[in-house]
Enzyme design. Structure first.
Site, mmCIF file in Angstrom:
data_model
loop_
_atom_site.group_PDB
_atom_site.id
_atom_site.type_symbol
_atom_site.label_atom_id
_atom_site.label_comp_id
_atom_site.label_asym_id
_atom_site.label_seq_id
_atom_site.Cartn_x
_atom_site.Cartn_y
_atom_site.Cartn_z
ATOM 1 N N GLU A 59 0.877 -1.161 0.000
ATOM 2 C CA GLU A 59 0.000 0.000 0.000
ATOM 3 C C GLU A 59 0.925 1.224 0.000
ATOM 4 O O GLU A 59 1.837 1.303 0.838
ATOM 5 C CB GLU A 59 -0.872 0.000 1.266
ATOM 6 N N ARG A 294 5.419 -13.238 9.423
ATOM 7 C CA ARG A 294 6.099 -11.997 9.071
ATOM 8 C C ARG A 294 7.466 -11.938 9.739
ATOM 9 O O ARG A 294 7.715 -12.619 10.734
ATOM 10 C CB ARG A 294 5.246 -10.777 9.410
ATOM 11 N N LYS A 304 4.268 0.763 9.863
ATOM 12 C CA LYS A 304 4.416 2.012 9.120
ATOM 13 C C LYS A 304 3.926 3.200 9.941
ATOM 14 O O LYS A 304 4.478 4.290 9.844
ATOM 15 C CB LYS A 304 3.643 1.934 7.803
HETATM 16 P P1 ATP Z 1 1.906 -1.928 8.017
HETATM 17 O O1 ATP Z 1 0.949 -2.813 8.751
HETATM 18 O O2 ATP Z 1 3.068 -1.476 8.811
HETATM 19 O O3 ATP Z 1 1.233 -0.807 7.271
HETATM 20 P P2 ATP Z 1 1.643 -3.675 5.867
HETATM 21 O O4 ATP Z 1 1.957 -5.093 6.030
HETATM 22 O O5 ATP Z 1 0.225 -3.323 5.932
HETATM 23 O O6 ATP Z 1 2.512 -2.859 6.893
HETATM 24 P P3 ATP Z 1 1.752 -3.396 3.060
HETATM 25 O O7 ATP Z 1 2.159 -2.243 2.239
HETATM 26 O O8 ATP Z 1 0.342 -3.808 3.025
HETATM 27 O O9 ATP Z 1 2.227 -3.076 4.532
HETATM 28 O O10 ATP Z 1 2.679 -4.630 2.773
HETATM 29 C C1 ATP Z 1 2.985 -5.103 1.483
HETATM 30 C C2 ATP Z 1 3.371 -6.551 1.570
HETATM 31 O O11 ATP Z 1 4.487 -6.708 2.425
HETATM 32 C C3 ATP Z 1 2.249 -7.378 2.140
HETATM 33 O O12 ATP Z 1 2.078 -8.520 1.326
HETATM 34 C C4 ATP Z 1 2.723 -7.738 3.512
HETATM 35 O O13 ATP Z 1 2.270 -9.004 3.879
HETATM 36 C C5 ATP Z 1 4.248 -7.729 3.354
HETATM 37 N N1 ATP Z 1 4.891 -7.429 4.625
HETATM 38 C C6 ATP Z 1 4.752 -6.311 5.364
HETATM 39 N N2 ATP Z 1 5.452 -6.393 6.508
HETATM 40 C C7 ATP Z 1 6.068 -7.604 6.486
HETATM 41 C C8 ATP Z 1 6.946 -8.309 7.395
HETATM 42 N N3 ATP Z 1 7.334 -7.773 8.550
HETATM 43 N N4 ATP Z 1 7.370 -9.529 7.032
HETATM 44 C C9 ATP Z 1 7.006 -10.068 5.859
HETATM 45 N N5 ATP Z 1 6.189 -9.482 4.974
HETATM 46 C C10 ATP Z 1 5.716 -8.263 5.275
HETATM 47 MG MG MG Z 2 -1.299 -3.620 4.676
#
Ligand code: ATP
Ligand code: MG
Length: 588
Positions: A59, A294, A304
């Site tokens: 995102e 994760r 984030k």
């Molecule tokens: P946040 O919750 O901090 O906003 P997010 O996971 O929602 O992070 P996205 O932009 O939706 O952020 O993530 C893009 C991709 O990266 C998703 O498929 C998510 O599963 C993966 N991802 C994010 N954080 C991790 C992590 N710590 N380990 C592995 N994959 C991750």
């Molecule tokens: Mg997300």
């Protein structure tokens, strides 16, 4: 798809699944129309040249961090290894938080990590917002088939009627309204006739389901907000949990890999795809969602929202502050794409949550850079060493390997002179036991130079040492016959005071003093380490230039890269990436 050859891989449950899918021919007959689209676009399409399709779906609401690197390496790596294609897809369905700045930074970061989404002439870079029209059609199809309805309850009432883990939810009074009515209201929602929160489109599944995610989840909500790409074209936006399977299906994704929190969403993911398939909107084979644990790295936060708070409230200098676990920060700190890929590969793929120690990241950098980093000497806490029997007008050329593992890299040259800079800690008047460096009467080797005997020091009025004095032995020059006849227990680094290059050096420690600063309900700001950055003025071996992409190993001190944002080649600033593993033993 990567620019560099893959690392040796260890198998994992995702690889096993893909291998068995390929063996069973699960995706045989899968078509690809050259671009994402619904079933209707596939009627005259040929077979999909990609054996599997994965996607990395960020995102654009922040900068990528080390957790995202894990997902990038995994998704692009699987596509690479199994003859597939990985899409970069912006999941931009949440207009208020998303910005073009983040889109740009994400594209740059994925490229920098070494991955590419262009195959042949096709750039597999997609935006969920490009599917808003198709999603709207799908929503109408679901309503017509009785699978969705417009609910006029307030968000608070919907929440209250949803039930709990132990109690079923209650049906909305609008649940059984005629499809025509819902279609008309959805149209009005789209036309902007209703305020935010006044109504929503919901799936009609089961308010009594033990899985709360199946209790008539919201598909569309009203948001009168300007979107960074579609502007004011829309004032209704699809919810993530519904939009995501639709995006995957439109793009022909075979393996949709996400993190464990989404496990409970999988039934709704499948519900969405199967309904739309049965309605002729999507074609088999449908994507399947798989969940992995994760990456949780110690001594950092990767939410984030929390990273944004560190930036906005000025706890760090920006998204690319070298202490940040963002890819922009890690890059500025000196982490290379190869070191991050090695770290991601080595930490594996698991189905249960675990925590990874930060030291593994540092170790990956050392392994990546030890074979190639240029060696040099830096003195970070300088005190002058005067070689009293060496003529003031003389310079003696010395040399050392640029990289001891790579003889082809050749030697570096630097002068030995009467006045040198050495580390203040390499001299003491009263040596403790096992101190083998400079103290009156002791001999040490000046690395790549001569053996010297310490003769004393000069102090200022406060008793602080301002000069150390020594005499050199001309017969002991490194690399000459007989140099080793004089035995010493200590070796120290030095640079010629007249030739050394002055530089600002930034030394970093963990940004947080607790290994898991946001564990439980902990206030992560409370464990910020006030000493996470130390800035010193040091002296560098001549020839240590602050050029782009130059990684240095300063002997004894660690790996360093020039900071080209705050520094210039004429006024160099260096960031320490990580210290050395203790393989270079100068004597205590
Ligand atoms: P946040 O919750 O901090 O906003 P997010 O996971 O929602 O992070 P996205 O932009 O939706 O952020 O993530 C893009 C991709 O990266 C998703 O498929 C998510 O599963 C993966 N991802 C994010 N954080 C991790 C992590 N710590 N380990 C592995 N994959 C991750
Ligand atoms: Mg997300």
């Amino acid at each position: 798809m990567t620019l560099e050859s893959p690392l040796p891989v260890t198998t994992n449950f995702l690889r096993n699944i893909i291998e068995s899918d390929l063996a069973s021919g699960r995706f045989q007959g899968k078509r690809w129309a050259g671009a994402p689209g619904p079933a209707s676009a596939l009627t005259s399409a040929g077979g999909d040249p990609a054996r599997i399709r994965t996607r990395f779906p960020p995102e654009p609401n922040g900068y990528l961090h080390i957790g995202h690197a894990k997902s990038i390496c995994l998704n692009f790596g699987l596509a690479r290894d199994y003859g597939g294609i990985c899409h970069l897809r912006f999941d931009d369905t949440n207009p208020e938080k998303e910005e073009q700045e983040y889109v740009d930074s994400i594209i740059e970061a994925v490229k920098w990590l070494g991955f590419d989404w262009t195959v042949g002439q096709t750039e597999h870079l997609y935006f969920a917002s490009d599917y808003f029209g198709i999603m709207y059609d799908f929503a109408q199809a679901l309503i017509r088939a009785g699978h969705a309805y417009v609910d006029e309850q307030s968000p608070e009432t919907m929440r209250a009627m949803r039930g709990t883990l132990t109690e079923p939810g209650k049906n909305s009074p609008w649940r059984d309204r005629p499809a025509e009515e819902s279609l008309r209201l959805l149209q009005e929602m789209r036309e902007g006739l209703h305020p935010d929160g006044s109504m929503a489109l919901r799936a009609r599944i089961d308010m009594g389901s033990p899985n709360i995610n199946l209790r008539d989840p919201v598909l569309y909500r009203i948001r009168h907000a300007t979107h960074h790409r579609t502007g004011n074209d829309w004032c209704i936006y699809p919810m993530y949990a519904w939009a995501h399977p639709v995006e995957d299906a439109l793009e022909g994704i075979t393996h949709s890999i996400c993190t464990l929190e989404f496990e409970d969403q999988r039934p709704f993911y499948d519900w969405t795809l199967e309904r739309l398939r049965d309605l002729g909107q999507l074609a088999d084979p449908l994507p399947h969602q798989y969940e992995f644990a994760r990456l949780n790295l110690s001594y950092v936060v990767t939410s984030k929202r929390k990273l944004l708070q560190l930036v906005k409230d000025g706890y760090v200098d920006g998204w690319d502050d070298p202490r940040m676990p963002t890819l922009a920060g890690l890059r500025r700190r000196g982490y290379t794409p190869g070191s991050l890929r090695l770290f991601c590969e080595r930490t594996g793929v698991s189905k249960s949550n675990s925590r990874i120690d930060y030291s593994l990241l540092e170790q990956a950098l050392r392994e990546d850079q030890d074979p190639v980093a240029q060696r040099s000497v830096a003195i970070l806490d300088p005190v002058k060493l005067v070689i009293t029997n060496f003529p003031a007008d003389q310079t003696e050329p010395c040399q050392a390997p640029r990289n001891p593992h790579d003889p082809d890299a050749g030697n570096r040259n630097f002068p030995f002179t009467r006045e040198l800079w050495i580390e203040r800690e390499d001299f003491t008047e009263n040596p403790p036991k096992k101190y083998f460096r400079l103290f009156p009467g002791n001999k040490v080797r000046l690395k790549y130079g001569y053996v010297v005997t310490c003769t004393g020091c000069v102090k200022d009025a406060d008793g602080r040492v301002t000069e150390v004095h020594a005499e050199y032995d001309p017969a002991t020059k490194s690399g000459t016959d007989g140099a080793n006849l004089v035995k010493v227990k200590g070796t120290i680094t030095w640079v010629s005071a007249a030739h050394a290059v002055q530089a600002e050096i930034r030394l970093y420690d963990r940004l947080f003093s607790q290994p898991f600063p946001d564990a439980g309900d902990a206030d992560f700001l409370a464990s910020l380490n006030p000493e996470s950055r130390q800035v010193v003025q040091g002296w560098l071996e001549p020839g240590t230039v602050a050029q782009k992409n130059s990684v240095w190993q300063f002997e004894r001190l660690g790996y360093f890269v020039p900071d080209l944002i705050d520094g210039t080649p004429d006024n160099p600033v260096f960031n320490r990436t990580t210290t050395l593993k203790d393989t270079w033993a100068p004597g205590v």
